[in-house]
Structures are given as structure tokens and as C-alpha cells.
Enzyme design. Structure first.
Site, PDB file in Angstrom:
ATOM      1  N   HIS A  67       0.828  -1.205   0.000  1.00 40.70           N
ATOM      2  CA  HIS A  67       0.000   0.000   0.000  1.00 40.70           C
ATOM      3  C   HIS A  67       0.865   1.259   0.000  1.00 40.70           C
ATOM      4  CE1 HIS A  67      -2.279   3.124   2.351  1.00 40.70           C
ATOM      5  NE2 HIS A  67      -3.069   2.950   1.330  1.00 40.70           N
ATOM      6  N   GLU A  70       2.048   1.997  -3.427  1.00 40.39           N
ATOM      7  CA  GLU A  70       0.973   2.608  -4.212  1.00 40.39           C
ATOM      8  C   GLU A  70       1.002   4.129  -4.054  1.00 40.39           C
ATOM      9  OE1 GLU A  70      -3.333   3.936  -3.377  1.00 40.39           O
ATOM     10  OE2 GLU A  70      -3.115   1.826  -2.848  1.00 40.39           O
ATOM     11  N   HIS A  71       1.171   4.603  -2.826  1.00 42.45           N
ATOM     12  CA  HIS A  71       1.267   6.049  -2.592  1.00 42.45           C
ATOM     13  C   HIS A  71       2.480   6.645  -3.306  1.00 42.45           C
ATOM     14  CE1 HIS A  71      -1.607   7.138   0.815  1.00 42.45           C
ATOM     15  NE2 HIS A  71      -1.855   5.853   0.594  1.00 42.45           N
ATOM     16  N   GLU A 147      -3.392   7.812   7.740  1.00 42.34           N
ATOM     17  CA  GLU A 147      -4.494   7.070   7.131  1.00 42.34           C
ATOM     18  C   GLU A 147      -4.870   5.875   8.001  1.00 42.34           C
ATOM     19  OE1 GLU A 147      -5.515   4.544   3.051  1.00 42.34           O
ATOM     20  OE2 GLU A 147      -3.738   5.823   3.131  1.00 42.34           O
TER      21      GLU A 147
END
Length: 453
Positions: A67, A70-71, A147
Site C-alpha cells: 500500500h 501505491e502512494h 491514514e
């Protein structure tokens, strides 16, 4: 344009290799597959790049790296500066984003069809030329940690699901959250992200899905021009990661600030491995719809409206995944009722199906709901692209989509009863309860901007 010189030659090379049906497919020499579905109802195109890598591929100590990468994919290349990718998509009149799952990582843009070439240029650039600047990483890891606080630590039901997976799965990577454990995020480095990128972000571990008002031959030529020059590399060996058989019921209690208790029951269940010959996964999909597919389904009708033992009650099951499956039952008890009473009510409804089966009318209604949901996907170009990408990510050909629907149509009442008897039993069950604690008088202050991806 760079691709125009290739058009005469590629037209000859591609023709014998195509599967002549819509969707169309072509595989580049570097292993990248390109799947195109022509849909001319609107002058737009959806362009998606799917990588066959997700949190299932992470190791202990590095949870969340899929993840996090992905950022970082939005933080620039030597040709496109940090944040410039999003700005270019917006300037082209489109929208874009990305998402990481247990089984895959995917990136998409939806733009006017004339902008498809620019989208391919941008995605091909970051597929192999990501900068991964340490300063950008230092900022983005803070965004990811925030997040996690916003979407998990401050969300009691998310905490319950996270702890449920950690207890239900003891060996399989599904036990770890996609966003990662906070301690792993705190100790993650730019080199960890670089290593992940170098291992998995290669054309032979990806596929491109395009749906829209396009010509498949033209799309294949663009793919050759932009993705074709990217070199493939050997992928890491993926070893089997089978979850040991569960030998009895497990329980957990999560205490967190919340307004209502929650009961979460998770049964180990199979997923589709053989589209043509499997029966139980389709029956479990139907069972989920019978329990919670509409307002007149068993849980909302009996537990919420008639018995008033729950303020909400539902069921959920996903028949497709790379790893093991789970059949979920979830709800919150009404005022004056306890989690134990709601759990007993859930069990009673399940036993009713195990002992007495389901009637023809509720089976027909559940079947209609499921089939309608599949058909409605055709109304959206984005939903069509998602359907293709998600099936491929778990090893199911997108060409089997019609067969999947036919298998759902063929589920019988006996199939549903058999599946309920076979899988909804205590030996494969994990029960989680959210014990609500007093809510804070003021919300926790945010330490950074809300995450976009």
C-alpha cells in the site's frame, strides 16, 4: 507520434494472435497482457494497470509496504515531478486513483478517449522509472500512518475486523492488515519500498485493461509503443501459504470507543478454484443473499423487523480471492439486548437453514438480486474494467464471467442447505465482539492531511 511508424508492421503481427471476441486480448513480448473491451456508448476510456501483488505477498516486519508503494507511485519519475501525474490527468479532463488489496494493486484513469495515449505514456513511465526520493518517502509514510489512524485506529468496527483476521488466520498472510501494522510502518524505509518496486513492478507481473470508445487494434499499437520497450525480469518464487485447519471455535473481545456493541462471526469457507466444477462457493454466494441480499431477506426481516433483537444484521461472502475465504455474519444488538443474545439469534437462523433448507421463493428472489447485480455492472465502463481486472487478479479468466453467472443461476435449494451444513459450523468459526467504551469528549487532532489514495 512515436507509435505511428509501427502501425503497418504491427497490424500484420497482431492479427493472428488476437482472440477475436469482445473483449480482445494481446500479449506483448515482455509478458504484459493487454485486454480491451470496446464500449462505444460514451466518448471516454478507462485505462487500468493491475499488478499481481498485494499484502498477501508481504513478509513479517514489512506489512503495509504494498500500500505504501501505491502512494509512492504518485511521487514522480525523472520525467514527471511529484504530484504531476494527478495534475496531468485532471488537465486532460479525467480522474485517477489507485487501490491496494490483499491480492493486487491497481491504478486507473478515466478520460476522454483522445487522452488514452497520454495515460499509457504516464503509466509506462512510472512502471519502471519511479524516483522514490527519500524526502518524498519521509513525508508519505507520515500520510500513510495518519491514514491508518483515521481508517482503522479511530474506527471501532475496522479494529474489530482487523483483530478478527489476526485471530482467524494464524499462518496465512491474510492475518495482517493491508495498510500494515503501525510498528512496521514506523520502521519502514525508502529502501524497503524500492526493493518492493524492483521485485514486483515489471511488465510480466502486470496486465492492462482498457474499456471504452476505442478500437482494440489501435490500443494494442499504443501498448506496443509505450509498454513494449520495458524489459521483463524474473519474479520472486511464490511459495504455497496454506492456512492450517482450524480445530475449534475461537473468540476475541475488542474494547474501543463506540456507540454500539458489534457481533462479528467469521466461518472459514472455500473460494472458486475451478469455475466449471465448483459448487459450494456459488451456493455460499446464494446463502449470503438469502440472509442479507434485500430488505425481505432473513436477517433484516426476522432479526431486525420481527424479533427486534438487532438494529442491523447482515452477512457477507466473497467467492474469489487468491487466499482462503471467509463467510461473515455481523450485527449490533438492539437496546436492552446483549451480544450473546444476538449471536444466539444468528445461530438459530443458520440452524433453520441447515435443518429445513430454503424455499423456492426466497431462492428465486436471491438469485434475481445476484444476477441483477452482475448485469448492472455492464452499465458502467469503470465497473466493467474492474470486473475484468479483479477476476484476472485471482486467477480466473475474464472470459469465464458468463459461466460464473450461469453457475449462480444453477444453484439449487439443496446446494444452499448442503453448503450451510458443511461450512457454517463451530469448528471453523471465529467470533469477535466489540465492547463499546466511552466516546472521547473531543476528536483526536489530525497530524496531517487526509490521504488521497
Amino acid at each position: 507520434m512515436r507509435c505511428t511508424r509501427l502501425i503497418p508492421l504491427l497490424s500484420l503481427l497482431l492479427a493472428p494472435l488476437l482472440v477475436q471476441a469482445n473483449p480482445f486480448e494481446y500479449q506483448l513480448a515482455n509478458g504484459l497482457r493487454v485486454i480491451v473491451k470496446e464500449d462505444r456508448r460514451a466518448p471516454t476510456a478507462v485505462h487500468m494497470v493491475w499488478y499481481r501483488v498485494g499484502s498477501i505477498d508481504e513478509k513479517n516486519g514489512l506489512t503495509g509496504v504494498a500500500h505504501l508503494l501505491e502512494h509512492m507511485m504518485f511521487k514522480g519519475t525523472p520525467n514527471v515531478g511529484p504530484g504531476e501525474f494527478n495534475r496531468r490527468v485532471a488537465a486532460a479532463g479525467g480522474r485517477d486513483n489507485a487501490f491496494t488489496n490483499r491480492d493486487y494493486t491497481a491504478y486507473f484513469q478515466q478520460t476522454p478517449k483522445e487522452q488514452l495515449e497520454e495515460m499509457m505514456r504516464l503509466e509506462a513511465d512510472r512502471m519502471r522509472h519511479l524516483s522514490l526520493d527519500p524526502k518524498e518517502f519521509a513525508q508519505e509514510i507520515k500520510v500513510v500512518m495518519e491514514e491508518r489512524r483515521m481508517r482503522t485506529d479511530d474506527q471501532p468496527q475496522a479494529l474489530l475486523f482487523e483483530q478478527m483476521n489476526a485471530v482467524a488466520f494464524q499462518a496465512h498472510p491474510y492475518r495482517a492488515p493491508v495498510i500494515g501494522w503501525m510498528n512496521d510502518l514506523e520502521n519502514m524505509t525508502a529502501e524497503d519500498a524500492r526493493d518492493w518496486y524492483d521485485r514486483w513492478y515489471v511488465p510480466n507481473n502486470a496486465y492492462v485493461v482498457v474499456v471504452g470508445d476505442v478500437d482494440h487494434d489501435a490500443v494494442f499499437r499504443l501498448a506496443e509503443a509505450y509498454y513494449g520497450p520495458l524489459a521483463p525480469r524474473a519474479l520472486p518464487v511464490r511459495k504455497p501459504q496454506e492456512e492450517p485447519a482450524q480445530l475449534g471455535m475461537r473468540r476475541l473481545l475488542v474494547k474501543a470507543p463506540a456507540e454500539l456493541p458489534v457481533v462479528l462471526m467469521a466461518y472459514k469457507a472455500p473460494v472458486i478454484r475451478d469455475v466449471a466444477n465448483d459448487v459450494d462457493p456459488y451456493a455460499l454466494e446464494m446463502l449470503s443473499a438469502i440472509l442479507d441480499g434485500h430488505e425481505g431477506a432473513r436477517f433484516p426481516k426476522r432479526l431486525v423487523k420481527e424479533q427486534r433483537i438487532a438494529v442491523n444484521a447482515g452477512a457477507g461472502y466473497d467467492s474469489t480471492s487468491r487466499g482462503p475465504g471467509m463467510f461473515f455474519v455481523q450485527g449490533s444488538p438492539s437496546a436492552g439486548r446483549t451480544p450473546a443474545e444476538l449471536e444466539a439469534a444468528f445461530r438459530a437462523e443458520i440452524v433453520r437453514i441447515q435443518q429445513h433448507g430454503v424455499d423456492a421463493d426466497e431462492l428465486a428472489r436471491a438469485r434475481a438480486q445476484l444476477i441483477a447485480g452482475e448485469i448492472y455492472k455492464l452499465d458502467s465502463m469503470f465497473a466493467q474494467a474492474m470486473e475484468i481486472g479483479q477476476l484476472e487478479s485471482v486467477g480466473i479468466s475474464y472470459r469465464d464471467n458468463t459461466r460464473l453467472i450461469d453457475k449462480l443461476k444453477a444453484v439449487t435449494a439443496a446446494d444452499v442447505q448442503t453448503a450451510a451444513r458443511r461450512y457454517l459450523n463451530d469448528d471453523a468459526l471465529t467470533v469477535g465482539v466489540l465492547d463499546p467504551q466511552p466516546l472521547p469528549s473531543a476528536p483526536r487532532p489530525r497530524s496531517g492531511p487526509a490521504p488521497r489514495h
